[in-house]
Design an enzyme around this catalytic site. Structure first.
Site, PDB file in Angstrom:
ATOM      1  N   THR A 151      12.000  -3.489 -24.395  1.00 33.78           N
ATOM      2  CA  THR A 151      13.223  -3.198 -25.059  1.00 33.78           C
ATOM      3  C   THR A 151      13.891  -2.052 -24.575  1.00 33.78           C
ATOM      4  O   THR A 151      14.572  -2.300 -23.236  1.00 33.78           O
ATOM      5  CB  THR A 151      13.172  -2.923 -26.563  1.00 33.78           C
ATOM      6  OG1 THR A 151      12.117  -1.780 -26.956  1.00 33.78           O
ATOM      7  CG2 THR A 151      12.717  -4.074 -27.360  1.00 33.78           C
ATOM      8  N   LYS A 177       4.437  -2.379 -24.994  1.00 28.68           N
ATOM      9  CA  LYS A 177       5.751  -1.719 -24.823  1.00 28.68           C
ATOM     10  C   LYS A 177       6.078  -0.676 -26.014  1.00 28.68           C
ATOM     11  O   LYS A 177       5.115  -0.488 -26.781  1.00 28.68           O
ATOM     12  CB  LYS A 177       6.744  -3.072 -24.722  1.00 28.68           C
ATOM     13  CG  LYS A 177       6.852  -3.750 -26.213  1.00 28.68           C
ATOM     14  CD  LYS A 177       7.590  -3.210 -27.540  1.00 28.68           C
ATOM     15  CE  LYS A 177       8.898  -2.581 -26.918  1.00 28.68           C
ATOM     16  NZ  LYS A 177       9.423  -1.923 -28.085  1.00 28.68           N
ATOM     17  N   THR A 195       9.755  -0.502 -31.160  1.00 25.79           N
ATOM     18  CA  THR A 195       8.412  -0.654 -31.615  1.00 25.79           C
ATOM     19  C   THR A 195       7.188  -0.312 -30.723  1.00 25.79           C
ATOM     20  O   THR A 195       7.512  -0.253 -29.480  1.00 25.79           O
ATOM     21  CB  THR A 195       8.096  -1.971 -32.156  1.00 25.79           C
ATOM     22  OG1 THR A 195       9.314  -2.342 -33.034  1.00 25.79           O
ATOM     23  CG2 THR A 195       6.954  -2.483 -32.699  1.00 25.79           C
ATOM     24  N   GLU A 279      11.865   7.537 -24.676  1.00 27.98           N
ATOM     25  CA  GLU A 279      13.595   7.134 -24.494  1.00 27.98           C
ATOM     26  C   GLU A 279      14.074   8.592 -23.921  1.00 27.98           C
ATOM     27  O   GLU A 279      13.969   9.773 -24.604  1.00 27.98           O
ATOM     28  CB  GLU A 279      14.173   6.731 -25.576  1.00 27.98           C
ATOM     29  CG  GLU A 279      13.877   5.358 -25.910  1.00 27.98           C
ATOM     30  CD  GLU A 279      14.393   4.791 -27.256  1.00 27.98           C
ATOM     31  OE1 GLU A 279      14.438   3.695 -27.598  1.00 27.98           O
ATOM     32  OE2 GLU A 279      14.679   5.796 -28.002  1.00 27.98           O
ATOM     33  N   ASN A 401      19.992   6.077 -28.760  1.00 29.13           N
ATOM     34  CA  ASN A 401      19.772   5.860 -30.014  1.00 29.13           C
ATOM     35  C   ASN A 401      21.215   5.549 -30.898  1.00 29.13           C
ATOM     36  O   ASN A 401      21.059   5.030 -31.968  1.00 29.13           O
ATOM     37  CB  ASN A 401      18.831   6.661 -30.727  1.00 29.13           C
ATOM     38  CG  ASN A 401      17.312   6.280 -30.235  1.00 29.13           C
ATOM     39  OD1 ASN A 401      16.617   5.268 -31.069  1.00 29.13           O
ATOM     40  ND2 ASN A 401      16.849   6.891 -29.335  1.00 29.13           N
ATOM     41  N   THR A 406      23.971  -2.081 -29.545  1.00 26.99           N
ATOM     42  CA  THR A 406      24.737  -2.665 -28.336  1.00 26.99           C
ATOM     43  C   THR A 406      24.177  -2.700 -26.918  1.00 26.99           C
ATOM     44  O   THR A 406      24.599  -3.305 -25.974  1.00 26.99           O
ATOM     45  CB  THR A 406      26.267  -1.723 -28.202  1.00 26.99           C
ATOM     46  OG1 THR A 406      25.693  -0.370 -27.838  1.00 26.99           O
ATOM     47  CG2 THR A 406      26.899  -1.848 -29.467  1.00 26.99           C
TER      48      THR A 406
END
Length: 406
Positions: A151, A177, A195, A279, A401, A406
């Protein structure tokens, strides 16, 4: 090919391989014969609809297929989500010529979104055809499957190992992942966005009852020790399939230990890759607590420090403010004497026995400039140790985040 366990196939459709732009991906992992199966699931009270479906199927101790969709968590979607998950299982059952009872499912993505059924109705048969053809047995097909579950991940996360058991070579391959909403706390029973998902395949010949404790131990020593942002997902899952194609069995305690160590190392490698790919992350952090009274104390303190936004932002800014670490230690709920505690950045001790050392702030910054940083805490209260893997916080984490949907 030697890296791949015998008797398994895989296929994947990453989101960027689609003819039209999409945030959805699809992967299938397949065993040519029934495989012993076990899994660990999130302890979050809010769970995706796939977890109870998997738990029911895992009661048999066997499975042949794990089907994964990315871009949609299928969580908090009510009866519709359950119906749609069951429908995808029926589609896969027909396309792969296996019983629906042998199919496990997993999802990752946005909570509250419904499954992209129009896509899946076409892609499950298409991927199944690829998987059952010549493509499905090649390393590239496994790589595509690992890529398809991503993701916000920026890199594919794969690990593999071989181990000799009873004179035979046993292969273990795994992928995962995860980059955000990462703070797994998983159990074998699964008691009560992004996740953490992991899939491990091995050609060891074993049973679910033999796999379960090893997977539980390995998960606790790896995936349950990693955090990116302190937010536990609703979908966290670790699966293992063992199809016996190698013919090797665990006949002795040393066999079990050898296999478990290989499994644990794969889980550790994958877990570290998650933290390194957090991230927006620019640094990988290992928080080590030593000299604690109990392992629980050490783990609790390590987790508290690892999830501290102030510690994580200081790491990003290469700010040698050890006071943030000490404050996090103090609110961890672990009883300790600050006058006996030490804090080190790598091998450089910056706080000893309740007071700052003579190391200058500028010198203390040097270890923080590395891409991988160890923050070491010594409590001098016992012999227990604990650790957590995490990453720093950057402005990019906020950007990702703030606009994740989007």
């Amino acid at each position: 090919m030697s890296q791949l366990p015998l008797g398994f196939r895989a296929a994947g459709l990453p989101r960027h391989d689609r003819p039209r732009p999409s945030r959805h991906g699809m992967a299938i992992f397949y065993s040519e014969t029934p495989a012993a199966a076990a899994a660990c699931f999130t302890t979050n009270v809010v769970k995706c609809v796939h977890i109870p479906l998997d738990q029911e199927r895992l009661k048999s101790g066997e499975a042949r297929v794990i089907m994964v969709n990315s871009g949609c968590a299928n969580c908090c979607t009510g009866d519709r989500g359950i119906r749609e998950a069951k429908k995808t299982i029926k589609w896969a059952s027909k396309a792969l010529h296996v019983s629906g009872k042998e199919i496990l499912v997993a999802s990752t993505g946005v909570i509250g979104d419904f499954m992209p059924m129009d896509l899946l109705s076409d892609e499950i048969p298409m991927l199944s055809k690829k998987l059952l053809g010549d493509e499905g047995v090649h390393y590239n097909s496994f790589h595509k499957a690992a890529e398809a579950i991503m993701t916000t991940d920026t890199t594919v996360k794969i690990a593999h190992a071989t181990v000799r058991i009873g004179g035979r070579e046993v292969r273990i391959w795994g992928c995962c992942k995860g980059a955000g909403m990462i703070h797994p706390a998983m159990t074998l029973s699964g008691k009560p966005h992004a996740t953490m998902l992991a899939f491990v395949l091995t050609d060891l010949k074993t049973s679910a009852s033999e796999l379960k404790p090893m997977l539980g131990e390995a998960t606790d020593q790896s995936f349950n020790r990693v955090t990116v942002d302190g937010d536990m997902s609703t979908n966290d899952s670790v699966f293992i399939l063992a199809n016996g194609a190698s013919g090797a069995t665990l006949k002795t305690a040393s066999d079990r230990k050898a296999f478990y160590e290989a499994l644990r190392e794969i889980c550790i490698e994958l877990s570290k890759k998650i933290a390194k790919d957090g991230e927006g992350a620019s640094k990988f952090l290992e928080i080590r607590v030593e000299g604690a009274r109990t392992v629980k104390d050490a783990q609790t303190m390590a987790m508290t420090v690892a999830t501290s936004p102030l510690v994580k932002t200081a790491a990003y800014g290469e700010d040698s403010n050890w006071g943030r670490i000490l404050a996090a230690m103090g609110r961890s709920g672990v009883h300790f004497d600050p006058a006996k505690a030490d804090i080190s950045f790598g091998k450089l001790c910056v706080f000893r026995h309740g007071a700052p050392t003579s190391v200058s702030a500028e010198k203390a910054r040097e270890p923080l400039k590395a891409k991988e940083v160890v923050l070491r805490i010594q409590l001098h209260a016992g012999k227990a140790e604990g650790f957590y893997w995490t990453c720093d916080f950057t402005g990019q984490y906020v950007d990702i985040n703030a606009r994740y949907r989007t």
